[in-house]
Design a protein around this motif. Structure first.
Motif, mmCIF file in Angstrom:
data_model
loop_
_atom_site.group_PDB
_atom_site.id
_atom_site.type_symbol
_atom_site.label_atom_id
_atom_site.label_comp_id
_atom_site.label_asym_id
_atom_site.label_seq_id
_atom_site.Cartn_x
_atom_site.Cartn_y
_atom_site.Cartn_z
ATOM 1 N N UNK A 85 0.839 -1.205 0.000
ATOM 2 C CA UNK A 85 0.000 0.000 0.000
ATOM 3 C C UNK A 85 0.868 1.247 0.000
ATOM 4 N N UNK A 86 0.389 2.337 -0.623
ATOM 5 C CA UNK A 86 1.128 3.594 -0.563
ATOM 6 C C UNK A 86 1.108 4.139 0.861
ATOM 7 N N UNK A 87 2.032 5.010 1.144
ATOM 8 C CA UNK A 87 2.078 5.566 2.486
ATOM 9 C C UNK A 87 3.006 6.752 2.551
ATOM 10 N N UNK A 88 3.230 7.261 3.742
ATOM 11 C CA UNK A 88 4.109 8.428 3.899
ATOM 12 C C UNK A 88 5.573 8.044 3.764
ATOM 13 N N UNK A 89 6.387 9.035 3.532
ATOM 14 C CA UNK A 89 7.820 8.807 3.490
ATOM 15 C C UNK A 89 8.280 8.172 2.199
ATOM 16 N N UNK A 90 9.580 7.973 2.118
ATOM 17 C CA UNK A 90 10.165 7.429 0.890
ATOM 18 C C UNK A 90 9.735 6.002 0.621
ATOM 19 N N UNK A 91 9.583 5.203 1.671
ATOM 20 C CA UNK A 91 9.176 3.812 1.477
ATOM 21 C C UNK A 91 7.835 3.733 0.759
ATOM 22 N N UNK A 92 6.900 4.596 1.110
ATOM 23 C CA UNK A 92 5.563 4.559 0.539
ATOM 24 C C UNK A 92 5.412 5.281 -0.778
ATOM 25 N N UNK A 93 6.511 5.772 -1.335
ATOM 26 C CA UNK A 93 6.481 6.468 -2.621
ATOM 27 C C UNK A 93 6.514 5.416 -3.726
ATOM 28 N N UNK A 94 5.345 4.888 -4.061
ATOM 29 C CA UNK A 94 5.272 3.791 -5.026
ATOM 30 C C UNK A 94 5.622 4.247 -6.435
ATOM 31 N N UNK A 95 6.234 3.369 -7.236
ATOM 32 C CA UNK A 95 6.561 1.979 -6.902
ATOM 33 C C UNK A 95 7.820 1.850 -6.048
ATOM 34 N N UNK A 96 7.716 0.951 -5.047
ATOM 35 C CA UNK A 96 8.910 0.538 -4.331
ATOM 36 C C UNK A 96 9.254 -0.888 -4.762
ATOM 37 N N UNK A 97 10.224 -1.513 -4.118
ATOM 38 C CA UNK A 97 10.655 -2.794 -4.650
ATOM 39 C C UNK A 97 11.311 -3.691 -3.624
ATOM 40 N N UNK A 98 11.655 -4.890 -4.074
ATOM 41 C CA UNK A 98 12.278 -5.911 -3.234
ATOM 42 C C UNK A 98 13.609 -6.318 -3.856
ATOM 43 N N UNK A 123 16.409 -16.536 -0.949
ATOM 44 C CA UNK A 123 17.050 -16.944 0.295
ATOM 45 C C UNK A 123 17.104 -15.767 1.256
ATOM 46 N N UNK A 124 17.383 -14.580 0.680
ATOM 47 C CA UNK A 124 17.375 -13.326 1.433
ATOM 48 C C UNK A 124 16.577 -12.307 0.632
ATOM 49 N N UNK A 125 15.855 -11.418 1.315
ATOM 50 C CA UNK A 125 15.129 -10.358 0.619
ATOM 51 C C UNK A 125 14.906 -9.188 1.554
ATOM 52 N N UNK A 126 14.966 -7.992 0.991
ATOM 53 C CA UNK A 126 14.683 -6.773 1.738
ATOM 54 C C UNK A 126 13.878 -5.830 0.854
ATOM 55 N N UNK A 127 12.721 -5.418 1.356
ATOM 56 C CA UNK A 127 11.886 -4.462 0.638
ATOM 57 C C UNK A 127 12.268 -3.047 1.052
ATOM 58 N N UNK A 128 12.335 -2.155 0.084
ATOM 59 C CA UNK A 128 12.651 -0.767 0.376
ATOM 60 C C UNK A 128 12.023 0.096 -0.704
ATOM 61 N N UNK A 129 12.243 1.372 -0.609
ATOM 62 C CA UNK A 129 11.657 2.229 -1.621
ATOM 63 C C UNK A 129 12.048 3.684 -1.432
ATOM 64 N N UNK A 130 11.904 4.405 -2.525
ATOM 65 C CA UNK A 130 11.299 3.994 -3.796
ATOM 66 C C UNK A 130 12.281 3.257 -4.710
#
Length: 224
Positions: A85-98, A123-130
Motif C-alpha cells: 500500500x502507498x504511504x508516507x515517506x520514501x518507502x511509501x512512494x510507489x513503486x517501491x521494490x524488493x 534466500x534473502x530479501x529486503x523491501x525498500x523504496x522507492x
C-alpha cells in the motif's frame, strides 16, 4: 578475494561503489543467533569471525525498534511481511521494490506488487523504496530540479542478475541525481533505494567503517 569496493564519480559527485557476483557469499543480517539486534558493522564482523566481512551497508528502512518496514527474508524465513500500500515517506512512494538474493546466489530487484503476485524464490530479501530505476526509466516522481538532498545509498543489478552494485554517495544528492548514477553512470536498468541521511558503509579495503545509531537490515559480503 579481490577488494569489492572502489571510488568513482558521476557528474562531479563522488560515490563509493561495491560490486559483488552471484558466485560470492552475499547475505542479509538483522539479528544475532541469540535474537539480539546486530545493528552495526563490528558486531556482524565479530559474529562471522574478524576479517570475514568483506563489505557491508544498510539495506532497507526500519522502525524505531529496528524491525524492517516491509518484507524481510533471512535464510528463507520471512521475518516481516510484504507491504504494497502507498504511504508516507520514501518507502511509501510507489513503486517501491524488493531486493532478492536467490538460492543460487543470483540477484533480482522486483516491483513490490509484482513480487506479491509472482515474486522469485529468495534466500534473502529486503523491501525498500522507492525504486530508483524501473526497466530503464527513472521513478516518475523524481524531479530534476528537486532541492531535497541527502547522502543516499542503494543497489542496482545487472540484466542477467549475476552482479549487484551497491553505492553510497560521497555528498548530498537528489533522488534524480542518484537514480541517474545507476542508469546513466552504471548502465543498469533496475535499481532500488535503501535509505538516506543514515546511510552507512563498511569498506575495509578503503579504510572506511561508518558508525552511528544502530541499524536494521544490513547487506554484506562474507569472505571465504
Amino acid at each position: 578475494m579481490a577488494s569489492p569496493c572502489r571510488l568513482t564519480s558521476f557528474e562531479g559527485t563522488s560515490y563509493t561503489l561495491c560490486e559483488v557476483r552471484a558466485d560470492q557469499d552475499v547475505r542479509l543480517f538483522l539479528n544475532a543467533p541469540d535474537g539480539s539486534l546486530l545493528g552495526n558493522f563490528p558486531g556482524i564482523d565479530a559474529m562471522l569471525a574478524p576479517g570475514k566481512l568483506g563489505f557491508a551497508m544498510n539495506a532497507g528502512m526500519y522502525h524505531p525498534d529496528r524491525t524492517p518496514v516491509g518484507l524481510y527474508i533471512e535464510n528463507h524465513r520471512e521475518i516481516t511481511p510484504l507491504v504494497t500500500s502507498p504511504g508516507p515517506g520514501n518507502f511509501g512512494l510507489l513503486p517501491n521494490g524488493v531486493f532478492c538474493i536467490a538460492p543460487d546466489g543470483s540477484f533480482a530487484i522486483t516491483e513490490s506488487r509484482a513480487f506479491g503476485l509472482s515474486g522469485p524464490d529468495c534466500r534473502f530479501a529486503s523491501q525498500s523504496g522507492p525504486m530508483l530505476v524501473i526497466d530503464g526509466d527513472l521513478h516518475p516522481r523524481f524531479l530534476p530540479d528537486s532541492t531535497s538532498r541527502y547522502v543516499r545509498n542503494g543497489v542496482g543489478i545487472s540484466l542477467d542478475g549475476q552482479q549487484a552494485l551497491f553505492a553510497i554517495s560521497g555528498s548530498r544528492v537528489t533522488f534524480h541525481e542518484f537514480a541517474r548514477f545507476f542508469r546513466d553512470g552504471l548502465g543498469l536498468r533496475n535499481a532500488l533505494y535503501f535509505d538516506g541521511n543514515i546511510s552507512r558503509i563498511y569498506a575495509p579495503n578503503l579504510g572506511r567503517s561508518d558508525f552511528g545509531f544502530p541499524m536494521g537490515p544490513v547487506v554484506g559480503l562474507v569472505r571465504d
